[in-house]
Enzyme design. Structure first.
Site, PDB file in Angstrom:
ATOM      1  N   LYS A 237      70.373 -17.361  28.384  1.00  0.00           N
ATOM      2  CA  LYS A 237      69.814 -18.723  28.289  1.00  0.00           C
ATOM      3  C   LYS A 237      69.771 -19.214  26.841  1.00  0.00           C
ATOM      4  O   LYS A 237      69.330 -20.324  26.570  1.00  0.00           O
ATOM      5  CB  LYS A 237      68.398 -18.735  28.869  1.00  0.00           C
ATOM      6  CG  LYS A 237      68.403 -18.761  30.403  1.00  0.00           C
ATOM      7  CD  LYS A 237      67.027 -19.085  30.978  1.00  0.00           C
ATOM      8  CE  LYS A 237      66.014 -18.039  30.619  1.00  0.00           C
ATOM      9  NZ  LYS A 237      64.829 -17.958  31.442  1.00  0.00           N
TER      10      LYS A 237
ATOM     11  N   LYS B 196      68.783 -10.417  53.592  1.00  0.00           N
ATOM     12  CA  LYS B 196      67.696  -9.447  53.566  1.00  0.00           C
ATOM     13  C   LYS B 196      66.353 -10.188  53.605  1.00  0.00           C
ATOM     14  O   LYS B 196      66.183 -11.193  52.906  1.00  0.00           O
ATOM     15  CB  LYS B 196      67.815  -8.636  52.264  1.00  0.00           C
ATOM     16  CG  LYS B 196      66.695  -7.651  52.074  1.00  0.00           C
ATOM     17  CD  LYS B 196      66.690  -7.041  50.676  1.00  0.00           C
ATOM     18  CE  LYS B 196      65.415  -6.238  50.532  1.00  0.00           C
ATOM     19  NZ  LYS B 196      64.946  -5.935  49.246  1.00  0.00           N
TER      20      LYS B 196
ATOM     21  N   LYS C  85      60.464 -12.002  50.113  1.00  0.00           N
ATOM     22  CA  LYS C  85      59.622 -13.106  49.654  1.00  0.00           C
ATOM     23  C   LYS C  85      60.436 -14.107  48.858  1.00  0.00           C
ATOM     24  O   LYS C  85      60.247 -15.306  48.974  1.00  0.00           O
ATOM     25  CB  LYS C  85      58.514 -12.586  48.725  1.00  0.00           C
ATOM     26  CG  LYS C  85      57.395 -11.876  49.404  1.00  0.00           C
ATOM     27  CD  LYS C  85      56.258 -11.621  48.414  1.00  0.00           C
ATOM     28  CE  LYS C  85      56.598 -10.570  47.371  1.00  0.00           C
ATOM     29  NZ  LYS C  85      56.621  -9.204  47.868  1.00  0.00           N
TER      30      LYS C  85
HETATM   31  P1  ADP Z   1      60.175  -8.602  48.548  1.00  0.00           P
HETATM   32  O1  ADP Z   1      61.679  -8.430  48.529  1.00  0.00           O
HETATM   33  O2  ADP Z   1      59.740  -9.403  49.711  1.00  0.00           O
HETATM   34  O3  ADP Z   1      59.636  -9.107  47.229  1.00  0.00           O
HETATM   35  P2  ADP Z   1      59.077  -6.115  47.677  1.00  0.00           P
HETATM   36  O4  ADP Z   1      60.106  -6.012  46.609  1.00  0.00           O
HETATM   37  O5  ADP Z   1      57.673  -6.439  47.311  1.00  0.00           O
HETATM   38  O6  ADP Z   1      59.596  -7.162  48.779  1.00  0.00           O
HETATM   39  O7  ADP Z   1      59.138  -4.774  48.542  1.00  0.00           O
HETATM   40  C1  ADP Z   1      58.071  -3.891  48.727  1.00  0.00           C
HETATM   41  C2  ADP Z   1      58.604  -2.720  49.539  1.00  0.00           C
HETATM   42  O8  ADP Z   1      59.126  -3.143  50.807  1.00  0.00           O
HETATM   43  C3  ADP Z   1      59.747  -1.957  48.874  1.00  0.00           C
HETATM   44  O9  ADP Z   1      59.591  -0.579  49.133  1.00  0.00           O
HETATM   45  C4  ADP Z   1      60.992  -2.497  49.556  1.00  0.00           C
HETATM   46  O10 ADP Z   1      62.039  -1.545  49.569  1.00  0.00           O
HETATM   47  C5  ADP Z   1      60.487  -2.761  50.967  1.00  0.00           C
HETATM   48  N1  ADP Z   1      61.241  -3.895  51.558  1.00  0.00           N
HETATM   49  C6  ADP Z   1      61.125  -5.186  51.207  1.00  0.00           C
HETATM   50  N2  ADP Z   1      61.940  -5.975  51.949  1.00  0.00           N
HETATM   51  C7  ADP Z   1      62.606  -5.154  52.797  1.00  0.00           C
HETATM   52  C8  ADP Z   1      63.596  -5.363  53.827  1.00  0.00           C
HETATM   53  N3  ADP Z   1      64.064  -6.579  54.131  1.00  0.00           N
HETATM   54  N4  ADP Z   1      64.050  -4.269  54.501  1.00  0.00           N
HETATM   55  C9  ADP Z   1      63.577  -3.033  54.222  1.00  0.00           C
HETATM   56  N5  ADP Z   1      62.652  -2.772  53.262  1.00  0.00           N
HETATM   57  C10 ADP Z   1      62.156  -3.812  52.555  1.00  0.00           C
END
Ligand code: ADP
Ligand code: TRP
Length: 331
Positions: free
Chosen positions: A119, A200, A203
């Site tokens: 950036k 996938k 959030k």
């Molecule tokens: P997000 O992608 O919603 O921000 P996080 O990064 O907070 O989710 O993930 C928290 C935990 O949940 C991690 O261990 C991550 O591997 C698991 N996780 C998040 N989304 C998925 C998904 N779509 N499938 C399987 N595991 C997931």
């Protein structure tokens, strides 16, 4: 003696179905095999969440969410990182054994620097020392509890390897096993849960099914799942259908076979498949949602559970800090 498993949960937002199958269920299953320690990594979240109301709500919602999803605090030591101040003493202790170069190589820091550079900003713009030293705090979380194994997603493996390096540097210097050297365990078999739009579930994509959505909202979300334009009469392929991929997570083997048959036979519209998906999702999530609401409505009990967890955790933590002090000549 059973081996010790430990993992941290960053309280960064509302739990969703992806977290449930990808993180919560596998972590809870660890307790069958290991002495398990799970904690809410609230000081890790502070690096990014500066609004006190938001952070406080996240901590409570995530703690209540894990309990509602089946975490048994009699079987698993469950605590808040902030309730174990030994974490921060061990962090300082191991800082002296952590090379700055190691931190420079951490993926999260490098990504932030690269982002800034692209950036045209100052390389360290917006980067606080909490982010830079994140791997040291995480190493302390792990080492403090003599963890043998640390189940994490692929993105966290580097951090666990840094914890290994740091523990080894301490042991090498004092010529004794002061700290246990942990191992990362990557849960390869955990499939990625698809979101409402086929990407996938995450959030950051706004495509989640929140774990505690009220029934009405749950139905609305499921009706919103993106489908192709195949007509009612056409035979459909379950294995490429978003609806069916989600269905497999919630349905019994017989239910899965029955729905697959309906797909292949033709004559079933997407609306029917969605109704059937809603039925099984709601069946599984209703008791979880009800427990969640009951826990959230009773903050005194929730605080009590976390306080009990911290009381079990602290003597373990104190022993590690003391071992270090003794080895280092600060006793
Ligand atoms: P997000 O992608 O919603 O921000 P996080 O990064 O907070 O989710 O993930 C928290 C935990 O949940 C991690 O261990 C991550 O591997 C698991 N996780 C998040 N989304 C998925 C998904 N779509 N499938 C399987 N595991 C997931
Ligand atoms: N860094 C992890 C994450 O972002 C959370 C975490 C903090 C953790 N401390 C830990 C995970 C110790 C395992 C062990 O998801």
């Amino acid at each position: 003696m059973r081996k010790i498993a430990l993992t941290g949960i960053k309280p960064t937002g509302i739990l969703h179905v992806g977290n449930y199958f990808g993180a919560i269920k596998p972590a809870l299953a660890l307790a069958d095999e290991y002495d398990t320690r799970l904690f809410i990594a609230d000081y890790h979240a502070l690096n990014t969440i500066k609004d006190p109301k938001e952070l406080s709500a996240n901590i409570r919602q995530v703690a209540a969410g894990w309990l509602a999803a089946g975490l048994d605090p009699e079987k698993i030591i469950f605590y808040r990182q902030s309730a174990v101040p030994e974490t921060f003493e061990l962090t300082t202790q191991i800082m002296a054994f952590t090379s700055k170069g190691l931190m420079n190589r951490a993926h999260a820091y490098k990504a932030a620097v690269q982002d800034n550079t692209e950036k045209g900003d100052d390389p360290d713009a917006g980067i606080n020392m909490g982010l830079f030293t994140y791997p040291v705090l995480m190493a302390a979380d792990i080492i403090l509890f003599d963890a043998d194994v640390v189940p994490v997603g692929k993105d966290q493996v580097q951090h666990v390897e840094m914890a290994q390096d740091i523990a080894q540097a301490v042991n090498f210097n004092y010529k004794q096993q002061v700290l246990k050297v942990p191992q990362a365990v990557v849960q390869e078999e955990v499939a990625v849960v698809p979101g409402l739009d086929g990407r996938k579930m995450s959030k950051s994509y706004g495509n989640t099914i929140p774990l505690f959505a009220p029934e009405k909202e749950l139905r609305k979300l499921i009706m919103r799942i993106v489908t192709n334009s195949q007509g009612v009469e056409e035979a459909k392929d379950p294995d490429t259908s978003q609806i069916y991929l989600l269905y497999k997570l919630f349905a019994s083997a017989e239910e899965q076979q029955a729905l697959a048959k309906l797909y292949r036979a033709g004559g079933m519209g997407w609306g029917v498949a969605k109704e059937e998906l809603f039925r099984v999702v709601n069946r599984e999530l209703t008791p979880v949602r009800e427990r969640y609401e009951a826990i959230m409505a009773d903050p005194v009990t929730l605080d009590g559970i976390l306080a009990k967890g911290a009381a079990k955790a602290r003597p373990i933590a104190a022993a590690t800090v003391k071992r270090f002090r003794k080895a280092a000549g600060i006793d």
